[in-house]
Scaffold this active site. Structure first.
Site, PDB file in Angstrom:
ATOM      1  N   PRO A 173       0.813  -1.218   0.000  1.00 58.41           N
ATOM      2  CG  PRO A 173      -0.923  -1.603   1.513  1.00 58.41           C
ATOM      3  CD  PRO A 173       0.398  -2.159   1.065  1.00 58.41           C
ATOM      4  CE1 TYR A 174       6.136   5.352   1.544  1.00 63.68           C
ATOM      5  CE2 TYR A 174       7.404   3.686   0.373  1.00 63.68           C
ATOM      6  CZ  TYR A 174       7.268   4.973   0.849  1.00 63.68           C
ATOM      7  OH  TYR A 174       8.284   5.889   0.628  1.00 63.68           O
ATOM      8  N   GLY A 175       3.748   1.682  -1.517  1.00 59.34           N
ATOM      9  CA  GLY A 175       4.156   1.889  -2.898  1.00 59.34           C
ATOM     10  C   GLY A 175       3.023   2.424  -3.758  1.00 59.34           C
TER      11      GLY A 175
END
Length: 340
Positions: free
Chosen positions: A153-155
């Site tokens: 999700p960060y990416g």
């Protein structure tokens, strides 16, 4: 950070730095002011002061603003800004699986609101921090033309922020161009204590075991913070080439095991590595194709890993020596806010 972090004059006019109290942001603020640039630093950290340091013969001014980009009066912050360095973001792959709403707030909504304000204020140039996490896993070097396949999700939020910024810059009425710099694994003095190199150094200096997620053969393109700051400033001052996406790394990668061995050589203590399962979202390898950054902004990394590790080890030794006895190493090794 060394005095030759940037080649040439400072950024013309006022510069705004979001995430100014962070690891990279604090180094960038120092470098800009040292080159005579007047800086407005924005950060939501409680430790970030709300004051102003006037310019001097040795450095540009610094106006500190403690604010959340999603709710701040950005028109006032951006008035007369020649360059905006957008570094504010919520980092970390693993927490993004359970804290996604906060990642959306900090990485996506904040970027949308900042870019809208930049276009309205007529800011000529935005240089923003993207991440190699947008690529996901890959064998061999990662090229800017590769299809992004983020594995966390960060990416996903970093890719969304990057694309949002480029979309605003592509508007017909936008006077703003964007350089999105995809940082690979940044290290150096002041690095977040949860990052691999920071954890290895701290554990080795304190003669404690270090958890390694995976078998240690994973490889990373480690790029020193002084090189990253130089890339940011080059992207801001290189003659206008329109909007672009550029990898910022060394073009070389080393394994986690090599970092462990080199840390042992430099400290004189063999790290006590405890290997365990790999974490969800962690990729096996990252290596930057740096040809486009070299061509577009004349950037080539200068700091080799041995030299860079030595700077971080020395910084960590000093931080541990200065920490009060009751403080934990993790708190004492947080990046300090840099003041004049």
């Amino acid at each position: 950070m060394s005095g030759d972090a940037h080649d040439g004059a400072g950024t013309a006019g006022k510069a705004v730095v979001t995430g100014a109290a962070g690891f990279i942001g604090s180094h960038l603020v120092e470098a800009l002011r040292r080159d005579g640039t007047n800086v407005v630093g924005i950060d939501r950290k409680p430790s970030w002061p709300t004051d102003e340091i006037p310019p001097s013969a040795e450095s540009g001014s610094l106006r500190s603003i403690r604010a959340d980009l999603v709710s701040a009066d950005l028109s006032a912050c951006l008035k007369n800004a020649a360059t905006v360095f957008h570094l504010a973001a919520l980092p970390g792959v693993r927490p993004s699986w359970t804290q996604f709403p906060e990642y959306l707030h900090c990485n996506v909504l904040a970027t949308q609101r900042l870019m809208d304000a930049c276009v309205r204020a007529g800011v000529p140039r935005v240089v923003m921090a993207s991440s190699s996490s947008v690529y996901g896993g890959a064998e061999g070097t990662m090229n800017e033309d590769d299809l992004p396949r983020p594995l966390s999700p960060y990416g996903v939020t970093k890719l969304a922020a990057e694309r949002l910024a480029l979309a605003f810059a592509a508007r017909r009425d936008a006077p703003t161009s964007v350089s999105a710099l995809r940082f690979f694994t940044v290290y150096g003095p002041g690095q977040r204590p949860d990052m691999f190199i920071g954890r290895v150094i701290r554990a080795t200096l304190e003669d404690k075991p270090i958890d390694v997620y995976g078998d240690g053969t994973q490889i990373r393109d480690f790029v020193h913070v002084s090189d990253v700051v130089r890339a940011l400033m080059l992207a801001a001052t290189t003659p206008e080439q329109g909007s672009s996406v550029l990898n910022i790394g060394t073009g070389q990668a080393v394994s986690m095991n090599e970092v462990l061995a080199l840390t042992g050589e430099l400290t004189g203590t063999t790290p006590d590595a405890r290997y365990g399962p790999a974490r969800i979202g962690d990729v096996r390898s990252t290596t930057a194709d740096v040809g486009r950054a070299r061509q577009h902004i004349g950037f080539t990394a200068r700091t080799d890993l041995r030299t860079g590790l030595a700077t971080q080890i020395e910084w960590a030794r000093q931080a541990l020596a200065q920490a009060p006895p009751h403080e934990t190493a993790s708190s004492s090794l947080m990046a300090p806010t840099r003041r004049s």
